[in-house]
Motif scaffolding. Structure first.
Motif, PDB file in Angstrom:
ATOM      1  N   ASP A  87       0.839  -1.195   0.000  1.00  0.00           N
ATOM      2  CA  ASP A  87       0.000   0.000   0.000  1.00  0.00           C
ATOM      3  C   ASP A  87       0.873   1.243   0.000  1.00  0.00           C
ATOM      4  O   ASP A  87       1.611   1.497   0.940  1.00  0.00           O
ATOM      5  CB  ASP A  87      -0.911  -0.007   1.222  1.00  0.00           C
ATOM      6  CG  ASP A  87      -1.781   1.230   1.287  1.00  0.00           C
ATOM      7  OD1 ASP A  87      -2.164   1.717   0.220  1.00  0.00           O
ATOM      8  OD2 ASP A  87      -2.057   1.689   2.408  1.00  0.00           O
ATOM      9  N   PHE A  88       0.826   2.003  -1.065  1.00  0.00           N
ATOM     10  CA  PHE A  88       1.535   3.272  -1.135  1.00  0.00           C
ATOM     11  C   PHE A  88       0.534   4.384  -0.818  1.00  0.00           C
ATOM     12  O   PHE A  88      -0.571   4.412  -1.367  1.00  0.00           O
ATOM     13  CB  PHE A  88       2.125   3.498  -2.526  1.00  0.00           C
ATOM     14  CG  PHE A  88       3.233   2.546  -2.864  1.00  0.00           C
ATOM     15  CD1 PHE A  88       4.515   2.738  -2.381  1.00  0.00           C
ATOM     16  CD2 PHE A  88       2.986   1.457  -3.687  1.00  0.00           C
ATOM     17  CE1 PHE A  88       5.534   1.862  -2.700  1.00  0.00           C
ATOM     18  CE2 PHE A  88       3.994   0.580  -4.003  1.00  0.00           C
ATOM     19  CZ  PHE A  88       5.282   0.788  -3.510  1.00  0.00           C
ATOM     20  N   SER A  89       0.930   5.298   0.033  1.00  0.00           N
ATOM     21  CA  SER A  89       0.054   6.415   0.363  1.00  0.00           C
ATOM     22  C   SER A  89      -0.106   7.364  -0.823  1.00  0.00           C
ATOM     23  O   SER A  89      -1.110   8.050  -0.940  1.00  0.00           O
ATOM     24  CB  SER A  89       0.602   7.169   1.585  1.00  0.00           C
ATOM     25  OG  SER A  89       1.906   7.650   1.327  1.00  0.00           O
ATOM     26  N   LYS A  90       0.914   7.379  -1.696  1.00  0.00           N
ATOM     27  CA  LYS A  90       0.859   8.190  -2.904  1.00  0.00           C
ATOM     28  C   LYS A  90       1.278   7.341  -4.093  1.00  0.00           C
ATOM     29  O   LYS A  90       2.006   6.361  -3.917  1.00  0.00           O
ATOM     30  CB  LYS A  90       1.796   9.396  -2.772  1.00  0.00           C
ATOM     31  CG  LYS A  90       1.418  10.374  -1.671  1.00  0.00           C
ATOM     32  CD  LYS A  90       2.391  11.538  -1.631  1.00  0.00           C
ATOM     33  CE  LYS A  90       2.012  12.520  -0.528  1.00  0.00           C
ATOM     34  NZ  LYS A  90       2.969  13.664  -0.466  1.00  0.00           N
ATOM     35  N   PRO A  91       0.835   7.689  -5.298  1.00  0.00           N
ATOM     36  CA  PRO A  91       1.269   6.924  -6.476  1.00  0.00           C
ATOM     37  C   PRO A  91       2.794   6.938  -6.603  1.00  0.00           C
ATOM     38  O   PRO A  91       3.446   7.953  -6.336  1.00  0.00           O
ATOM     39  CB  PRO A  91       0.610   7.668  -7.644  1.00  0.00           C
ATOM     40  CG  PRO A  91      -0.548   8.389  -7.032  1.00  0.00           C
ATOM     41  CD  PRO A  91      -0.119   8.762  -5.643  1.00  0.00           C
ATOM     42  N   LEU A  92       3.332   5.810  -6.986  1.00  0.00           N
ATOM     43  CA  LEU A  92       4.778   5.689  -7.159  1.00  0.00           C
ATOM     44  C   LEU A  92       5.161   6.309  -8.507  1.00  0.00           C
ATOM     45  O   LEU A  92       4.687   5.874  -9.552  1.00  0.00           O
ATOM     46  CB  LEU A  92       5.192   4.221  -7.122  1.00  0.00           C
ATOM     47  CG  LEU A  92       6.676   3.912  -7.252  1.00  0.00           C
ATOM     48  CD1 LEU A  92       7.453   4.509  -6.088  1.00  0.00           C
ATOM     49  CD2 LEU A  92       6.906   2.409  -7.325  1.00  0.00           C
ATOM     50  N   LYS A  93       5.997   7.315  -8.464  1.00  0.00           N
ATOM     51  CA  LYS A  93       6.415   8.000  -9.683  1.00  0.00           C
ATOM     52  C   LYS A  93       7.686   7.369 -10.225  1.00  0.00           C
ATOM     53  O   LYS A  93       8.646   7.162  -9.492  1.00  0.00           O
ATOM     54  CB  LYS A  93       6.651   9.481  -9.406  1.00  0.00           C
ATOM     55  CG  LYS A  93       5.402  10.242  -8.966  1.00  0.00           C
ATOM     56  CD  LYS A  93       5.725  11.693  -8.677  1.00  0.00           C
ATOM     57  CE  LYS A  93       4.493  12.445  -8.204  1.00  0.00           C
ATOM     58  NZ  LYS A  93       4.800  13.865  -7.888  1.00  0.00           N
ATOM     59  N   ILE A  94       7.666   7.061 -11.523  1.00  0.00           N
ATOM     60  CA  ILE A  94       8.820   6.459 -12.190  1.00  0.00           C
ATOM     61  C   ILE A  94       9.097   7.260 -13.456  1.00  0.00           C
ATOM     62  O   ILE A  94       8.177   7.577 -14.214  1.00  0.00           O
ATOM     63  CB  ILE A  94       8.547   4.981 -12.530  1.00  0.00           C
ATOM     64  CG1 ILE A  94       8.306   4.184 -11.237  1.00  0.00           C
ATOM     65  CG2 ILE A  94       9.705   4.372 -13.316  1.00  0.00           C
ATOM     66  CD1 ILE A  94       7.915   2.742 -11.455  1.00  0.00           C
ATOM     67  N   TYR A  95      10.360   7.584 -13.678  1.00  0.00           N
ATOM     68  CA  TYR A  95      10.733   8.458 -14.785  1.00  0.00           C
ATOM     69  C   TYR A  95      11.703   7.743 -15.739  1.00  0.00           C
ATOM     70  O   TYR A  95      12.614   7.048 -15.283  1.00  0.00           O
ATOM     71  CB  TYR A  95      11.406   9.723 -14.260  1.00  0.00           C
ATOM     72  CG  TYR A  95      10.549  10.523 -13.310  1.00  0.00           C
ATOM     73  CD1 TYR A  95       9.510  11.315 -13.777  1.00  0.00           C
ATOM     74  CD2 TYR A  95      10.792  10.483 -11.948  1.00  0.00           C
ATOM     75  CE1 TYR A  95       8.725  12.056 -12.903  1.00  0.00           C
ATOM     76  CE2 TYR A  95      10.013  11.213 -11.062  1.00  0.00           C
ATOM     77  CZ  TYR A  95       8.979  11.998 -11.540  1.00  0.00           C
ATOM     78  OH  TYR A  95       8.211  12.728 -10.675  1.00  0.00           O
ATOM     79  N   PRO A  96      11.537   7.932 -17.039  1.00  0.00           N
ATOM     80  CA  PRO A  96      12.502   7.357 -17.990  1.00  0.00           C
ATOM     81  C   PRO A  96      13.742   8.238 -18.087  1.00  0.00           C
ATOM     82  O   PRO A  96      13.660   9.469 -18.021  1.00  0.00           O
ATOM     83  CB  PRO A  96      11.725   7.346 -19.309  1.00  0.00           C
ATOM     84  CG  PRO A  96      10.768   8.488 -19.177  1.00  0.00           C
ATOM     85  CD  PRO A  96      10.403   8.581 -17.729  1.00  0.00           C
ATOM     86  N   THR A  97      14.896   7.605 -18.258  1.00  0.00           N
ATOM     87  CA  THR A  97      16.122   8.352 -18.501  1.00  0.00           C
ATOM     88  C   THR A  97      16.241   8.667 -19.989  1.00  0.00           C
ATOM     89  O   THR A  97      15.467   8.179 -20.810  1.00  0.00           O
ATOM     90  CB  THR A  97      17.352   7.547 -18.058  1.00  0.00           C
ATOM     91  OG1 THR A  97      17.480   6.395 -18.917  1.00  0.00           O
ATOM     92  CG2 THR A  97      17.241   7.091 -16.613  1.00  0.00           C
ATOM     93  N   ALA A  98      17.236   9.459 -20.329  1.00  0.00           N
ATOM     94  CA  ALA A  98      17.549   9.696 -21.737  1.00  0.00           C
ATOM     95  C   ALA A  98      18.122   8.421 -22.355  1.00  0.00           C
ATOM     96  O   ALA A  98      18.638   7.536 -21.661  1.00  0.00           O
ATOM     97  CB  ALA A  98      18.556  10.831 -21.860  1.00  0.00           C
ATOM     98  N   MET A  99      18.029   8.309 -23.662  1.00  0.00           N
ATOM     99  CA  MET A  99      18.617   7.178 -24.373  1.00  0.00           C
ATOM    100  C   MET A  99      20.136   7.271 -24.307  1.00  0.00           C
ATOM    101  O   MET A  99      20.710   8.358 -24.326  1.00  0.00           O
ATOM    102  CB  MET A  99      18.156   7.168 -25.829  1.00  0.00           C
ATOM    103  CG  MET A  99      16.648   7.173 -26.013  1.00  0.00           C
ATOM    104  SD  MET A  99      15.838   5.687 -25.365  1.00  0.00           S
ATOM    105  CE  MET A  99      16.365   4.491 -26.585  1.00  0.00           C
TER     106      MET A  99
END
Length: 233
Positions: A2-14
């Motif tokens: 259970d996460f209290s907030k949405p888990l943010k995931i970001y892509p890196t540059a190529m």
């Protein structure tokens, strides 16, 4: 989980792929502002993520799915003939657990290892690479008599041990195949602790330095979100 907030995931540059020549790659990284805990990290490990320093990531390539995260079921592991010979060869070593953190003496050995294995002499930032302030990290030290000849960095999670990185004095460790011994030792240690798995990292079939992991059987790989057996190559 259970996460209290949405888990943010970001892509890196190529960027150029480190493992497959001619390929481009990128990662998906967990929000660095997230207050990471070992519970969340364990969840992410089981979902295909790894750690490099405090950054938690997984491959996120558009046209390639060659990086397969793996785990060894420690209670079912059976060393093969080569691994048994390796254990016998290294039975004279003394193994010590350092739970107190990174030691300055590791840096010189790490630099020597990189120069021998990767033609890379840049060892700056090794402590930041191996550790994270929020992580339960152990350093497994291998001694030949009183001389430190190798170190395995591992994270201890609820579900198992995650192998972060192993390095050794190439003059001493290469003839002993110390990397093999370090991983089999971790499997035995996880079993001793009552843990289910050792996570040895990504398996890449077409990369020689990353495809050895199927020698540790039974091995499972996370393929399209499902853990499946990986046969010995």
């Amino acid at each position: 989980m259970d996460f209290s907030k949405p888990l943010k995931i970001y892509p890196t540059a190529m960027h150029a792929c480190s493992y497959l020549p001619g390929q481009v790659a990128r990662n998906a990284v967990v929000d660095p502002e997230l207050a990471m805990t070992m519970q969340v990290y364990d969840y992410l490990i089981k979902s295909g993520f790894r750690r490099s320093g405090s950054q938690v990531y997984r491959p996120y390539c558009e046209n390639c799915s060659g990086c397969i995260t793996t785990r060894v079921a420690v209670n079912e592991f059976k060393p093969d003939r080569s691994q048994r010979r390796n254990a016998k060869l290294n039975q004279d070593l003394t193994v010590k657990l350092n739970k107190e953190g990174f030691k300055s003496c590791y840096a010189e050995m790490y630099e020597k290892y990189l120069k021998d294995r990767h033609e890379d002499t840049e060892a700056d930032g090794v402590e930041d690479f191996l550790t994270a302030h929020w992580c339960d990290t152990l350093f497994v030290e291998f001694y030949e008599q009183d001389e430190l000849i190798g170190v395995a960095t591992i994270d201890q999670l609820e579900s198992g041990l995650s192998a972060v990185y192993t390095f050794f004095d190439p003059d001493k460790g290469s003839k002993r195949a110390l990397g093999v011994f370090a991983l089999t030792w971790q499997i035995n240690y996880a079993k001793e602790l009552g843990l289910e798995y050792v996570y040895p990292g990504y398996w890449i079939k077409d990369c020689r330095k990353m495809n050895y992991k199927t020698r540790y059987q039974p091995l499972e790989g996370l393929v399209q979100g499902v853990w499946k057996p990986l046969e010995k190559q």
